[in-house]
Design an enzyme around this catalytic site. Structure first.
Site, short mmCIF file in Angstrom:
data_model
loop_
_atom_site.label_atom_id
_atom_site.label_comp_id
_atom_site.label_asym_id
_atom_site.label_seq_id
_atom_site.Cartn_x
_atom_site.Cartn_y
_atom_site.Cartn_z
N HIS A 108 66.03 57.76 64.97
CA HIS A 108 65.83 57.96 63.36
C HIS A 108 64.79 58.90 63.20
O HIS A 108 63.42 58.44 63.42
CB HIS A 108 66.00 56.69 62.61
CG HIS A 108 67.31 56.18 62.45
ND1 HIS A 108 67.39 54.97 62.37
CD2 HIS A 108 68.44 57.03 62.48
CE1 HIS A 108 68.98 54.63 62.48
NE2 HIS A 108 69.49 55.90 62.33
N ALA A 109 64.74 59.91 62.81
CA ALA A 109 63.53 60.87 62.81
C ALA A 109 62.28 60.26 62.07
O ALA A 109 61.26 60.27 62.51
CB ALA A 109 64.17 62.19 62.13
N ARG A 110 62.39 59.80 60.85
CA ARG A 110 61.29 59.60 59.96
C ARG A 110 60.62 58.14 60.61
O ARG A 110 59.56 57.84 60.11
CB ARG A 110 61.77 59.42 58.68
CG ARG A 110 62.76 57.91 58.46
CD ARG A 110 63.38 58.02 57.24
NE ARG A 110 64.32 57.17 56.98
CZ ARG A 110 65.26 56.94 56.09
NH1 ARG A 110 65.25 57.89 55.25
NH2 ARG A 110 66.32 55.92 55.89
N GLU A 111 61.22 57.42 61.57
CA GLU A 111 60.69 56.12 62.07
C GLU A 111 59.56 56.49 63.14
O GLU A 111 59.81 56.25 64.33
CB GLU A 111 61.69 55.29 62.66
CG GLU A 111 62.72 55.12 61.41
CD GLU A 111 63.82 54.47 62.00
OE1 GLU A 111 64.02 54.17 63.14
OE2 GLU A 111 65.00 54.29 61.14
N ARG B 257 66.28 61.26 58.25
CA ARG B 257 66.65 60.38 59.05
C ARG B 257 67.56 60.89 60.51
O ARG B 257 67.43 60.41 61.59
CB ARG B 257 67.30 59.31 58.38
CG ARG B 257 67.96 58.34 59.04
CD ARG B 257 68.78 57.47 58.09
NE ARG B 257 69.73 56.48 58.83
CZ ARG B 257 69.43 55.14 59.07
NH1 ARG B 257 68.33 54.70 58.77
NH2 ARG B 257 70.38 54.48 59.51
N HIS C 2 63.44 51.17 66.71
CA HIS C 2 63.45 51.64 65.37
C HIS C 2 62.43 51.05 64.35
O HIS C 2 61.40 50.30 65.00
CB HIS C 2 64.95 51.11 64.79
CG HIS C 2 65.89 51.77 65.42
ND1 HIS C 2 66.75 53.01 64.96
CD2 HIS C 2 66.73 51.77 66.57
CE1 HIS C 2 67.53 53.35 65.50
NE2 HIS C 2 67.80 52.80 66.65
N TYR D 161 61.83 50.08 59.95
CA TYR D 161 60.89 49.14 60.05
C TYR D 161 61.67 47.79 59.56
O TYR D 161 62.63 47.54 59.15
CB TYR D 161 59.66 49.32 59.13
CG TYR D 161 60.05 49.66 57.71
CD1 TYR D 161 59.89 48.40 56.65
CD2 TYR D 161 60.63 50.91 57.16
CE1 TYR D 161 60.44 48.93 55.44
CE2 TYR D 161 60.81 50.88 55.77
CZ TYR D 161 60.94 50.03 55.03
OH TYR D 161 61.13 50.33 53.72
N TYR E 160 72.99 42.95 57.19
CA TYR E 160 74.28 43.31 56.95
C TYR E 160 75.01 44.06 58.01
O TYR E 160 74.39 44.34 59.07
CB TYR E 160 74.41 44.20 55.83
CG TYR E 160 73.37 45.41 55.76
CD1 TYR E 160 73.30 46.37 56.63
CD2 TYR E 160 72.14 45.05 54.98
CE1 TYR E 160 72.09 47.11 56.73
CE2 TYR E 160 70.99 45.71 55.01
CZ TYR E 160 71.05 46.90 55.71
OH TYR E 160 69.94 47.47 56.09
N GLU F 51 63.33 46.54 65.47
CA GLU F 51 62.78 47.30 64.11
C GLU F 51 61.43 46.81 64.05
O GLU F 51 61.27 45.65 63.94
CB GLU F 51 63.29 46.67 62.94
CG GLU F 51 64.96 46.89 62.53
CD GLU F 51 65.28 48.22 62.65
OE1 GLU F 51 64.40 49.11 62.08
OE2 GLU F 51 66.60 48.58 62.33
ZN LIG Z 1 66.35 53.24 62.75
#
Ligand SMILES: [Zn+2]
Length: 422
Positions: free
Chosen positions: A169-172, A224, A309, A311, A361, A384
Site C-alpha cells: 500500500h503506497a501511502r504506508e 494506496r 503494512h 497502521y 472485519y 500493521e
Molecule cells: Zn496496508
C-alpha cells in the site's frame, strides 16, 4: 499535486451496530470522505474530511451521538512536517562518505532504496544477491535482496527460507522504511544477528508497489493502490470523453485484495474507483503476479511469510476471508505471541494479535491468506505497524528507527524459533 490544506482527520468510535451503520452511511451521504480505517463496533475509524464537509460531518455524528475526536486539524501541515528534507550538500556528503544516502531519519524515495540495496550487494557480495523478480505497471524493477550464507546447513540440510515484503500500500511509508531497516540489521549488523542470518535464506522485497509509492511522494500523499489502468480498449479510444468520468482515483488496484485465494469474496470492492478495488481478476497486477510466481517457486522452503503494512499495531493471523480458524491456529498464535512479546520488550509498544475478522472485519484476496492457503507457508502474517492513530499514515520520520528496532526484534524472535526447529 493533491493538497490537503485544512482537511481534517477525524477519529470516530461507533459503540453499537447501529452507529457502525451510521458511520458507513456517512460515506454515502457526504462525498469525498476517505476512510483510512473501516468502522467496526468499539473500534475507531479514521476519516479524512475535505474542508467543505467538516461541519456537515461533525453535525451528522453529533445528531447520532457517535463519539469522535479531531486527530489532525490541518492535514497538509502534518504532511509537510512528516518528512524532513535533505539538502543536496548532505546527500553528496553521505554518498561520498558512506557510499549511499539511506539515513533512516527520513522516508526515502525508491531510487535511494535501490541505491542502498546496490551498495549492500557490492560491499557484501558473499552475503547479498540482488534479484529482479519482475516489473511494475510503469516498468519499475521489483527488487528482492537475497541474504544467504549458502542454502545448506553445516549438517547438509536445506535451510528454511523467510520472505518479507513491504510497501504493498503506497501511502504506508513506514512499511518500506522498516523493511529497509531489517535489511540493514541482517547485512550490516551480521555479527550480532549471525544466528538467524546463517540459519535461513532471506528474501526481502522492500517496495512491492513502487509506482504507487513514488506517486504518494510526488502527487498524492494518500495514494494506496497500484498505478495500473484497467480501462477497456473501447474506453481507451474515447479517452477524452471518459476522462471526465474516469477520475484519477479510478486507476490502480488494491494489491492486498488482488491475490488468488478466495478473491473478491468479502471486504473488497469491484468498483475500480474504490480504494479496495480487488482488480478485474485475481493477479491482474504485474506486481502480485511477480511476487506470487517467485514465492511459488520456493514454497517448500519458505517457512515464514511477512507482509508489512500500517497502521494500527496489529499482528494479524490468517484467515482474513473467514472467521473459521486455520487447522494449526494455535501454532500461528503461539508464534505470533513470541513476536509481539519480543516487540513489546523493546520499548513497550502494544500490539494486538489475532485474525482480522475477530479484531476488525474480514477481507479477502489478501497476501497472507494466499501465502497460507495457496502456497502452504505455515507461518504467514500481516503486520500493521505503528502507530495506533495519533499520526496514522503521517507517522513522523523520527519514529522510523524505534519502529524498526521493535519490529526487527519480533522478526528475529520468529526466525530464531523457526531456525531452531529445523
Ligand atoms: Zn496496508
Amino acid at each position: 499535486k493533491v493538497y490537503y490544506k485544512n482537511y481534517q482527520l477525524l477519529r470516530v468510535i461507533p459503540r453499537t451496530d447501529m452507529q457502525v451503520d451510521d458511520v458507513l452511511a456517512l460515506r454515502e451521504e457526504i462525498e469525498g470522505l476517505m476512510y483510512w480505517t473501516e468502522p467496526a463496533r468499539n473500534h475507531s475509524a479514521d476519516i479524512l474530511i475535505p474542508p467543505d464537509s467538516v461541519t456537515d460531518v461533525k453535525q451528522f455524528l453529533q445528531i447520532r451521538g457517535v463519539e469522535f475526536v479531531v486527530l489532525l486539524k490541518d492535514v497538509q501541515k502534518a504532511i509537510a512536517s512528516q518528512n524532513p528534507s535533505m539538502s543536496r550538500q548532505q546527500r553528496v556528503e553521505l554518498r561520498t562518505n558512506k557510499g549511499h544516502d539511506m539515513t533512516f531519519q527520513r522516508y526515502h524515495r525508491y531510487s535511494d532504496m535501490l541505491r542502498y540495496m546496490n551498495y549492500l550487494s557490492l560491499k557484501y557480495p558473499e552475503l547479498v544477491e540482488l534479484l529482479i523478480i519482475g516489473k511494475s505497471s510503469k516498468g519499475q524493477p521489483l527488487k528482492v535482496i537475497k541474504i544467504s550464507t549458502g542454502q545448506r546447513t553445516k549438517d547438509g540440510n536445506i535451510k528454511p527460507a523467510v520472505w518479507i515484503d513491504g510497501g504493498m500500500h503506497a501511502r504506508e511509508w513506514i512499511s518500506p522504511a522498516v523493511v529497509m531497516y531489517t535489511l540493514k540489521q541482517l547485512v550490516e549488523n551480521f555479527k550480532v544477528n549471525r544466528k538467524v542470518v546463517e540459519g535461513a535464506d532471506w528474501y526481502i522485497l522492500p517496495v512491492s508497489n513502487p509506482d504507487g509509492y513514488e506517486y504518494s511522494h510526488t502527487t498524492d500523499r494518500f495514494w494506496r493502490k497500484t498505478r495500473s489502468n484497467h480501462e477497456s480498449q473501447d474506453e481507451e479510444t474515447s479517452r477524452t470523453l471518459t476522462n471526465f468520468f474516469w477520475g484519477e482515483s479510478c486507476r490502480g488496484v488494491d494489491m492486498n485484495r488482488n491475490w488468488n485465494f478466495h478473491w473478491g469474496e468479502v471486504g473488497a470492492s469491484d468498483d475500480p474507483c474504490h480504494e479496495t478495488y480487488a482488480g478485474p481478476r485475481p493477479f491482474s497486477e504485474p506486481e502480485t503476479r511477480a511476487i506470487s510466481d517467485f514465492i511459488m517457486d520456493r514454497k517448500d522452503r519458505i517457512k515464514l511469510y511477512l507482509t508489512m503494512h500500517a497502521y494500527s499495531q496489529m499482528w494479524l493471523v490468517p484467515w482474513g476471508y473467514t472467521s473459521k480458524k486455520t487447522g494449526d491456529y494455535d501454532d500461528l498464535m503461539n508464534m505470533g505471541r513470541k513476536a509481539v512479546d519480543a516487540l513489546n520488550r523493546v520499548s513497550g509498544t502494544q500490539y494486538q494479535l489475532g485474525p482480522s475478522p475477530s479484531l476488525l472485519y474480514p477481507t479477502s484476496g489478501g497476501a497472507d491468506d494466499w501465502a497460507k492457503g495457496a502456497a502452504g507457508i505455515k507461518y504467514a502474517y500481516t503486520v500493521e505497524l505503528r502507530d495506533d492513530g495519533t499520526y496514522g499514515f503521517l507517522l513522523p520520520a523520527s519514529q522510523i528507527v524505534a519502529t524498526g528496532k521493535e519490529t526487527f526484534a519480533a522478526i528475529k524472535a520468529i526466525a530464531r524459533a523457526i531456525v531452531c526447529k529445523n
